[in-house]
Enzyme design. Structure first.
Site, PDB file in Angstrom:
ATOM      1  N   LYS A   6      51.899  31.013 110.549  1.00  0.00           N
ATOM      2  CA  LYS A   6      51.153  31.997 109.736  1.00  0.00           C
ATOM      3  C   LYS A   6      52.067  31.182 108.706  1.00  0.00           C
ATOM      4  O   LYS A   6      50.746  31.782 108.273  1.00  0.00           O
ATOM      5  CB  LYS A   6      52.663  33.673 110.437  1.00  0.00           C
ATOM      6  CG  LYS A   6      53.069  33.182 112.027  1.00  0.00           C
ATOM      7  CD  LYS A   6      51.984  34.452 112.574  1.00  0.00           C
ATOM      8  CE  LYS A   6      51.963  33.652 114.140  1.00  0.00           C
ATOM      9  NZ  LYS A   6      53.186  34.785 114.304  1.00  0.00           N
TER      10      LYS A   6
ATOM     11  N   ASP B 132      63.552  37.529 112.202  1.00  0.00           N
ATOM     12  CA  ASP B 132      62.558  36.583 112.802  1.00  0.00           C
ATOM     13  C   ASP B 132      61.281  37.547 111.737  1.00  0.00           C
ATOM     14  O   ASP B 132      61.093  38.314 111.147  1.00  0.00           O
ATOM     15  CB  ASP B 132      62.039  37.253 114.534  1.00  0.00           C
ATOM     16  CG  ASP B 132      60.320  37.302 114.179  1.00  0.00           C
ATOM     17  OD1 ASP B 132      59.775  36.413 113.472  1.00  0.00           O
ATOM     18  OD2 ASP B 132      60.447  37.416 115.214  1.00  0.00           O
TER      19      ASP B 132
ATOM     20  N   TRP C  43      57.145  42.002 118.879  1.00  0.00           N
ATOM     21  CA  TRP C  43      58.081  40.587 118.908  1.00  0.00           C
ATOM     22  C   TRP C  43      59.290  41.127 119.239  1.00  0.00           C
ATOM     23  O   TRP C  43      60.517  40.716 119.528  1.00  0.00           O
ATOM     24  CB  TRP C  43      58.018  40.045 117.472  1.00  0.00           C
ATOM     25  CG  TRP C  43      56.609  39.709 117.711  1.00  0.00           C
ATOM     26  CD1 TRP C  43      55.565  39.822 116.733  1.00  0.00           C
ATOM     27  CD2 TRP C  43      55.714  39.103 118.492  1.00  0.00           C
ATOM     28  NE1 TRP C  43      54.182  39.219 116.899  1.00  0.00           N
ATOM     29  CE2 TRP C  43      53.848  38.261 118.334  1.00  0.00           C
ATOM     30  CE3 TRP C  43      56.135  38.200 120.209  1.00  0.00           C
ATOM     31  CZ2 TRP C  43      53.734  37.408 118.651  1.00  0.00           C
ATOM     32  CZ3 TRP C  43      55.765  37.266 120.351  1.00  0.00           C
ATOM     33  CH2 TRP C  43      53.793  36.953 120.020  1.00  0.00           C
TER      34      TRP C  43
HETATM   35  C1  LIG Z   1      53.659  35.033 115.906  1.00  0.00           C
HETATM   36  C2  LIG Z   1      54.911  35.768 116.252  1.00  0.00           C
HETATM   37  C3  LIG Z   1      55.757  35.540 116.971  1.00  0.00           C
HETATM   38  C4  LIG Z   1      55.791  34.574 117.555  1.00  0.00           C
HETATM   39  O1  LIG Z   1      55.642  32.904 117.527  1.00  0.00           O
HETATM   40  P1  LIG Z   1      55.732  31.751 118.613  1.00  0.00           P
HETATM   41  O2  LIG Z   1      55.694  30.766 117.609  1.00  0.00           O
HETATM   42  O3  LIG Z   1      53.692  32.163 119.308  1.00  0.00           O
HETATM   43  O4  LIG Z   1      56.573  31.928 119.491  1.00  0.00           O
HETATM   44  C5  LIG Z   1      57.694  35.847 117.401  1.00  0.00           C
HETATM   45  N1  LIG Z   1      57.493  36.849 116.479  1.00  0.00           N
HETATM   46  C6  LIG Z   1      56.562  36.862 114.752  1.00  0.00           C
HETATM   47  C7  LIG Z   1      57.821  37.992 113.923  1.00  0.00           C
HETATM   48  C8  LIG Z   1      55.582  36.537 115.274  1.00  0.00           C
HETATM   49  O5  LIG Z   1      54.620  36.953 114.244  1.00  0.00           O
END
Ligand SMILES: *Cc1c(COP(=O)(O)O)cnc(C)c1O
Length: 361
Positions: free
Chosen positions: A196, A172, A102
Site C-alpha cells: 500500500k 495492522d 481486515w
Molecule cells: C491490504 C490489507 C490487508 C491484506 O494484506 P495482504 O498483504 O494482502 O495479506 C490486511 N489489512 C489491511 C489493513 C490491508 O489494507
C-alpha cells in the site's frame, strides 16, 4: 501511453522517482553487473541493501532500540495467524475491535487458537465509524489487544489509541504505515503488507517489541515463529529481496525528497482535505464515513445512484483516473490517496468530479 493517476487500494502507486531509479539500476546495480532481482541474498551487496532498508525504516519511523524489524512474506493476512501463534501464550485470550473486514479476519483467525473477544464493533453502520471504547470492557489479562489502525475498505482510522495498560497493543497498519509519525512505543506489534505505502507486493513488515519474541506455541511452524526471523536477521530463508530494495528507495524518497514523516503528514492532510472539502460541498457526491473518523489514505464516496457510480468510474478511467471503483462489498467509489499520489492527482480528480457533477447532477 502517458502514466495514469492510479487510485488503487493496493498494490498501489509508487513514487515516480523510485521507479526511475529502479529502472536505471535494473541491469547493473551499482557496478555489480547484476540486477537486484538476480543477486544472492547472502551477497555483500545485498546485505548492504537490507541493512540500509532497516536502518532507514528505524530512522524515519523513530523505532526504539528494543524493537525488532522483520522483513517477511505472506502478507498482512499471515500476521492474523502469526500474532496469536506467537503472543497467545499466557491467558490464551485477546481483545479485538471490529472496524471492518481486515479486523474481523484477524479476530476470526485468532479464534482458532484461543479465546478471542470482541470489545466493540461498527458493523451496525457498515463500518462507517470507529466505535467508542470503554476500557472497563477490556480483558485485563489478555495476551494482546488488536486494532486495524486504518481501515482500507471503509475509509476510517483511529485518531486516538485504546488505553490498554500492560496489555500489548497490536495494530495492522498496512494502509497507513509511513503516512504520518507514529509512536511505536505505544505498541507491542505493528505489522503491514508493504503493497500500500512501502513497496511492491511480496514484503510484509513486522515491528515487534523484543520481550514479545520467544514465546511461540510449540505447534508454531518454524516459518511463523518471530524468534526464527529475529535471530536470523530476516534471512532464515530467502527474503523478498526486490521488494525490500524498492522499500529502501521509498524510504530514501520519504527522508530526502519529502523530508520525513511530519512533512509526509502535512502533505497527506492537505491532499485529503482537497477531496473531503469537495465531497462536503458537492451536490452529487458524498463521503460515506463519519467526519471525525475519516482516513487520510482511503476515501470512499458515492453518488447515491449505482448506475451513475458506474458511469463515473468508467468515464474517470477513460480520462486517466484509474481504479476508483469501490470495494466489492461497499460499492460506489474509493480513491486511495497513498503517500505516492501527487497533490496534482487529487486536484485533477476533483476538477474531473466537478465536470461530471455539472454534466450529471
Ligand atoms: C491490504 C490489507 C490487508 C491484506 O494484506 P495482504 O498483504 O494482502 O495479506 C490486511 N489489512 C489491511 C489493513 C490491508 O489494507
Amino acid at each position: 501511453m502517458a502514466r495514469v493517476y492510479n487510485f488503487s487500494a493496493g498494490p498501489s502507486v509508487l513514487p515516480e522517482s523510485v521507479l526511475e531509479k529502479a529502472a536505471e539500476q535494473m541491469m547493473d546495480y551499482e557496478g555489480s553487473g547484476q540486477s537486484v532481482m538476480e543477486m544472492s541474498h547472502r551477497s555483500k551487496t545485498y546485505d548492504a541493501i537490507i541493512k540500509s532498508c532497516e536502518a532507514l525504516l528505524r530512522e524515519v519511523m523513530g523505532i526504539p532500540d528494543n524493537y525488532k524489524v522483520l522483513f517477511l512474506q505472506g502478507g498482512a493476512s499471515s500476521q492474523f495467524a502469526m500474532v496469536p501463534l506467537n503472543l497467545m501464550n499466557g491467558s490464551g485470550k485477546a481483545d479485538f475491535v471490529i472496524t471492518g473486514q481486515w479486523a474481523n479476519k484477524a479476530y476470526q483467525e485468532a479464534s482458532r487458537y484461543g479465546e478471542a473477544h470482541v470489545v466493540a464493533s461498527s458493523k451496525d453502520k457498515t463500518f462507517s465509524y470507529i466505535p467508542e471504547l470503554d476500557p472497563s470492557t477490556f480483558t485485563p489479562d489478555a495476551d494482546y489487544f488488536h486494532i486495524c489502525l486504518n481501515n482500507t475498505i471503509y475509509g476510517t482510522r483511529f485518531t486516538k489509541l485504546p488505553e490498554t495498560g500492560n496489555v500489548p497493543l497490536v495494530a495492522d497498519v498496512s494502509s497507513c504505515i509511513l503516512s504520518e509519525p507514529i509512536d511505536v512505543s505505544r505498541f507491542g506489534v505493528l505489522y503491514a503488507g508493504a503493497q500500500k505505502n512501502m513497496a511492491p507486493a511480496g514484503l510484509t513488515v513486522v515491528i515487534i517489541r523484543e520481550d514479545l519474541i520467544g514465546h511461540a506455541r510449540d505447534i508454531t511452524p518454524t516459518m511463523m515463529n518471530y524468534q526464527i526471523h529475529a535471530d536470523n536477521g530476516s534471512m532464515y530463508n530467502t527474503p523478498p529481496c526486490y521488494a525490500i530494495y524498492i522499500c529502501k528507495l521509498v524510504l530514501e524518497w520519504i527522508k530526502n525528497d519529502i523530508g520525513g514523516l511530519e512533512k509526509m503528514k502535512e502533505r497527506n492532510e492537505a491532499k485529503a482535505k482537497i477531496l473531503y472539502d469537495f465531497l462536503d460541498s458537492s451536490k452529487l457526491f458524498r463521503g460515506t464515513v463519519e467526519k471525525k473518523d475519516r482516513s487520510l489514505m482511503n476515501v470512499p464516496f458515492v453518488t447515491g445512484n449505482e448506475e451513475l457510480d458506474a458511469k463515473f468510474v468508467k468515464e474517470a478511467a477513460a480520462a486517466g483516473f484509474v481504479n476508483l471503483k469501490g470495494h466489492r462489498t461497499v460499492g460506489g467509489m474509493r480513491a486511495s490517496i497513498y503517500n505516492a499520489m501527487p497533490v496534482e492527482g487529487v486536484e485533477k480528480l476533483v476538477a474531473f468530479m466537478k465536470e461530471f457533477e455539472a454534466a450529471n447532477a
